[in-house]
Design an enzyme around this catalytic site. Structure first.
Site, mmCIF file in Angstrom:
data_model
loop_
_atom_site.group_PDB
_atom_site.id
_atom_site.type_symbol
_atom_site.label_atom_id
_atom_site.label_comp_id
_atom_site.label_asym_id
_atom_site.label_seq_id
_atom_site.Cartn_x
_atom_site.Cartn_y
_atom_site.Cartn_z
ATOM 1 N N CYS A 61 0.821 -1.218 0.021
ATOM 2 C CA CYS A 61 -0.123 -0.102 -0.085
ATOM 3 C C CYS A 61 0.688 1.319 -0.076
ATOM 4 O O CYS A 61 2.041 1.174 0.409
ATOM 5 C CB CYS A 61 -0.804 0.104 1.228
ATOM 6 S SG CYS A 61 -1.992 1.177 1.181
ATOM 7 N N HIS A 66 -5.572 0.199 5.233
ATOM 8 C CA HIS A 66 -6.363 1.239 5.306
ATOM 9 C C HIS A 66 -6.995 1.365 6.590
ATOM 10 O O HIS A 66 -8.176 1.849 6.655
ATOM 11 C CB HIS A 66 -7.315 1.009 4.050
ATOM 12 C CG HIS A 66 -6.871 1.396 2.531
ATOM 13 N ND1 HIS A 66 -7.704 1.179 1.605
ATOM 14 C CD2 HIS A 66 -5.674 1.611 2.386
ATOM 15 C CE1 HIS A 66 -7.077 1.569 0.370
ATOM 16 N NE2 HIS A 66 -5.723 1.769 0.887
ATOM 17 N N TYR A 114 -7.837 7.136 5.860
ATOM 18 C CA TYR A 114 -9.142 6.051 5.685
ATOM 19 C C TYR A 114 -9.921 6.016 7.168
ATOM 20 O O TYR A 114 -11.049 5.651 6.977
ATOM 21 C CB TYR A 114 -8.600 4.986 5.388
ATOM 22 C CG TYR A 114 -8.436 4.781 3.716
ATOM 23 C CD1 TYR A 114 -9.189 4.466 2.880
ATOM 24 C CD2 TYR A 114 -6.987 5.051 3.531
ATOM 25 C CE1 TYR A 114 -8.909 4.360 1.453
ATOM 26 C CE2 TYR A 114 -6.517 5.044 2.203
ATOM 27 C CZ TYR A 114 -7.561 4.907 1.273
ATOM 28 O OH TYR A 114 -7.075 4.729 -0.064
#
Length: 417
Positions: free
Chosen positions: A164, A194, A241
């Site tokens: 990520c 996230h 997030y």
């Protein structure tokens, strides 16, 4: 060295190509294969990729194919960046949950579950082809939802690591705020994909997070969409997030009042593809920065280099928990700094996670387990259970309504629906 990118027709691929070109000393690629079923996009992206390599003097060969098995044959590493259903499916993921008063987002909540259900079977099929063709190849997954997809791969025994760009994005932002090179900055980054918090920021080993918060709290608050006072109160930097959890209802109101992010991206992609068709274009256009995924190319090159060159350096990855967070199952996939070498990833020790964060991590991990069961085995009951377990849903009325909408909007991609 041969690398393959599945989903290579993505408009984002030139960012990746630029990274391979600029960082070729750490990852000398002889052949880079772009695989994608969309022949028209693949031709445009592949042409620009070749021109980028040529302009930057990269000697590697770029080839394109719609045949997955041909593309992965002999690859040392396979990067997955696919989107089943394209931006049209993403647009649905971001809109129908709003009808139930829930966040519409492509990686979390009901929309994230829909994407997982479409994606996991496809990724596992590709991974089986990789194993049959070249069992020693590494699979690097950038396909969302990364945590669930990576867990699916590891559960089936594949040589896989999830990636990520959130951590590397924070590292670069913090470095710029502090006026130091990013190589000197390391993070106490912990959580799930996230769903992470920066609990520490060190420059040359010295903790500087308090200084960072004291001097840049408002800028950080603007970046992640949370109040400055909350960041100062927590003493950490949540990923952006976390806004879906900490300000859910506010986000729902905002999303209802504007076009979906998928609609915005679709418009950007159309403009990008027009640019890519220009034979004079030989570098990634500035517009690509609005597409998302900042610094993904550098993170991907670093991870592939560590796995293939056995460097043993530390990177933030998505990997098996294996006791790192003792309140989670060993087979849970967490996002933490880890040592990366030819054997794979080994998470560094993590100081105990505070209850405020551990509770949410445990809850979302339980959801991810149920989501993976639904993705592999299908069934409306499994979809309902996953939704009911998700902290952003959690009520029978919502879970029922979302289950019906999820199935209705994804029948073309779910054979069992």
């Amino acid at each position: 060295m041969k690398l393959t990118v599945v989903g290579g027709g993505s408009t984002y691929t030139p960012e990746l190509i630029d990274g391979f070109a600029r960082l070729r000393d750490s990852l000398p690629v002889d052949e880079l294969v772009l695989v994608d079923p969309a022949a028209d996009r693949l031709e445009l992206v592949g042409g620009l990729a070749g021109r980028i390599f040529a302009k930057q003097g990269h000697p590697g060969k770029i080839t394109t194919t719609s045949d997955v098995e041909a593309g992965i044959d002999g690859a040392d590493a396979v990067l997955l960046q696919l989107r089943v259903g394209g931006q049209a499916a993403r647009n649905r993921d971001e809109t129908w949950p709003l009808e139930c008063g829930c966040v519409g987002q492509e990686t979390t909540g009901a929309g994230g579950l829909a994407k997982a259900l479409r994606t996991v079977p496809v990724v596992l099929d590709i991974a089986e082809k990789v194993r049959a063709s070249n069992p020693d190849a590494w699979i690097i997954d950038f396909t969302n939802p990364v945590g669930i997809v990576t867990r699916a791969l590891l559960q089936e025994g594949h040589k896989a690591v999830g990636l990520c760009n959130v951590a590397i994005g924070f590292q670069r932002k913090f470095a710029a705020m502090l006026g130091v090179s990013h190589e000197r900055v390391s993070l106490d980054h912990v959580g799930l994909n996230h769903l992470t918090w920066e609990r520490g920021v060190r420059v040359d080993g010295e903790e500087v997070l308090p200084k960072l918060l004291a001097e840049h709290a408002q800028e950080l608050a603007d970046e992640i969409g949370l109040p400055r006072e909350v960041i100062l109160q927590l003493g950490v930097v949540p990923s952006y997030y976390l806004r879906y959890f900490y300000a859910h209802d506010e986000v729902v109101r905002e999303l209802k009042a504007k076009p979906s992010r998928a609609a915005e991206v679709a418009a950007i992609e159309k403009e990008l593809l027009d640019m890519y068709a220009d034979p004079a274009l030989d570098e990634k256009p500035e517009l690509l920065s609005k597409r998302g995924g900042a610094f993904y190319s550098e993170a991907a090159v670093a991870l592939a280099s560590s796995l293939l060159n056995d460097t043993g350096d530390v990177q933030v990855v998505n990997t098996r928990n294996n006791g790192t967070l003792p309140f989670l199952p060993d087979d849970a996939v967490i996002e933490v700094p880890a040592t990366v070498d030819a054997r794979g990833t080994t998470p560094l020790p993590v100081r105990p996670l505070e209850p405020l964060y551990a509770g949410l991590v445990a809850s979302v991990t339980a959801y991810e387990n149920l989501a993976l069961e639904a993705a592999i085995h299908g069934g409306a009951d499994r979809v309902f259970a996953a939704l009911l377990a998700h902290p952003l849903v959690g009520q029978i009325e919502y879970a029922n309504g979302l289950t019906d909408r999820l199935l209705a909007n994804n029948r073309d991609h779910l054979a069992w629906a």
